[in-house]
Scaffold this motif. Sequence first.
Motif, PDB file in Angstrom:
ATOM      1  N   ASP A 178       0.850  -1.186   0.000  1.00  0.00           N
ATOM      2  CA  ASP A 178       0.000   0.000   0.000  1.00  0.00           C
ATOM      3  C   ASP A 178       0.891   1.243   0.000  1.00  0.00           C
ATOM      4  O   ASP A 178       1.692   1.440   0.922  1.00  0.00           O
ATOM      5  N   MET A 179       0.741   2.080  -1.021  1.00  0.00           N
ATOM      6  CA  MET A 179       1.565   3.288  -1.131  1.00  0.00           C
ATOM      7  C   MET A 179       1.076   4.418  -0.236  1.00  0.00           C
ATOM      8  O   MET A 179       1.802   5.376   0.017  1.00  0.00           O
ATOM      9  N   GLY A 180      -0.174   4.319   0.241  1.00  0.00           N
ATOM     10  CA  GLY A 180      -0.708   5.380   1.084  1.00  0.00           C
ATOM     11  C   GLY A 180      -0.674   6.731   0.383  1.00  0.00           C
ATOM     12  O   GLY A 180      -0.949   6.833  -0.816  1.00  0.00           O
ATOM     13  N   LEU A 181      -0.297   7.764   1.117  1.00  0.00           N
ATOM     14  CA  LEU A 181      -0.248   9.109   0.540  1.00  0.00           C
ATOM     15  C   LEU A 181       0.859   9.258  -0.497  1.00  0.00           C
ATOM     16  O   LEU A 181       0.821  10.172  -1.325  1.00  0.00           O
ATOM     17  N   PHE A 182       1.846   8.363  -0.462  1.00  0.00           N
ATOM     18  CA  PHE A 182       2.910   8.416  -1.471  1.00  0.00           C
ATOM     19  C   PHE A 182       2.358   8.125  -2.871  1.00  0.00           C
ATOM     20  O   PHE A 182       3.008   8.416  -3.874  1.00  0.00           O
ATOM     21  N   SER A 183       1.172   7.525  -2.919  1.00  0.00           N
ATOM     22  CA  SER A 183       0.564   7.237  -4.221  1.00  0.00           C
ATOM     23  C   SER A 183       0.307   8.526  -4.996  1.00  0.00           C
ATOM     24  O   SER A 183       0.356   8.528  -6.234  1.00  0.00           O
ATOM     25  N   ILE A 184       0.050   9.631  -4.293  1.00  0.00           N
ATOM     26  CA  ILE A 184      -0.194  10.903  -4.990  1.00  0.00           C
ATOM     27  C   ILE A 184       1.030  11.289  -5.818  1.00  0.00           C
ATOM     28  O   ILE A 184       0.920  11.649  -6.992  1.00  0.00           O
ATOM     29  N   GLY A 185       2.210  11.205  -5.208  1.00  0.00           N
ATOM     30  CA  GLY A 185       3.439  11.524  -5.940  1.00  0.00           C
ATOM     31  C   GLY A 185       3.660  10.597  -7.119  1.00  0.00           C
ATOM     32  O   GLY A 185       4.078  11.033  -8.201  1.00  0.00           O
ATOM     33  N   PHE A 186       3.362   9.309  -6.913  1.00  0.00           N
ATOM     34  CA  PHE A 186       3.513   8.331  -7.997  1.00  0.00           C
ATOM     35  C   PHE A 186       2.562   8.649  -9.137  1.00  0.00           C
ATOM     36  O   PHE A 186       2.945   8.641 -10.308  1.00  0.00           O
TER      37      PHE A 186
END
Length: 366
Positions: A178-186
């Motif tokens: 799970d990327m969590g909030l890092f998914s936004i950057g991705f």
Amino acid sequence: MSLALQFCRQKSLLMLYWFHHSFGINILQYITVRAGLAFFIGLLFTLFLMPRFIAWAQRSAKVQPINEYVSAHQGKAKTPTMGGIVFITSTILSSLLTVNIMNPFAIGGLLTLVFYGYIGFTDDWGKIRGGDNLAGLSARAKLTLQLVFGLAIGIFLIYVAKLDTGFYLPFVKSSLFDMGLFSIGFWVLVIIATSNAVNLTDGLDGLATVPSIFALLSLSVIVYIVGNASLAHYLIMPKIPAGEVVVIASALVGSLVGFLWFNCHPAQVFMGDSGSLTLGAFIAYMAIIGKSEILLILIGFIFVIETVSVILQVGSYKLRKKRVFLMAPIHHHFEMKQWAENKIIVRFWIIALLSNILALITLKIR
């Protein structure tokens, strides 16, 4: 009142509500039916608007500034540009008539078209007014806008659409982590990279148009599957209620087919950044909501080749003072080798078709 009629009214399917009320047809709740209608509405809007846009652009001298380093393109100097505004507008109009605008993923798709259409239009308009390809938005300004709008879309997907933040790989049916909030950057990285990759590809008549159609069709299959509980379960894919975006994608494909009527060689109009930046961003958006960000490398293989050729060219020249290609992006390399423009275009189309077929095959491989 029938359930279908209530559905049309509650979901604001404007034209289709009237259509059902007048003719009593009870099939409009199906995404596939509305996607088909969206395709033809987008196609007809584009076929109607584009000749008028071309005539206006020729009268107003809204033509494409031509790169002086490509001598074979000097004959295109009077070709109108910014045609992307027409097929993006047609897509939005068609979508508003057919899509469930209460679906957050559909809202996100429409926002993507509007946001990146704005960037492309601003850049195109600056080039036209300045009469130079360097007169549009600066690289920094363009990247800043792409970043801001990409962040807005990423935040919307997490906090409004509640999109799964898992990281998925082809052939692996479950989320790796799970990327969590890092998914936004991705996601921002995927959107910006794809947007600019399609922009780099748009250098020959129809070169970016057909691979974009192939990519949209493949991603429509994927998004439809993840939006359908039964199909998603059968293929062991994540379940995401994003099927409505297929209607928007279908409208865009129809609009692109209409655009291709005028953009095929010799082109009567170019899409400009208005079209290419927006196409790339929407393709990336579909890959994100279909959890196919990595598979996008295969779906958009032509765009990847074009981008990598530029990176290799620039990197090699800075490090070794030598060029890898006669000119980059790579389609210009083949032009320099005296390949006919039609040959380059059709061969790139063939590669795009094959890569998309391979991408779809992976869906069943466990």
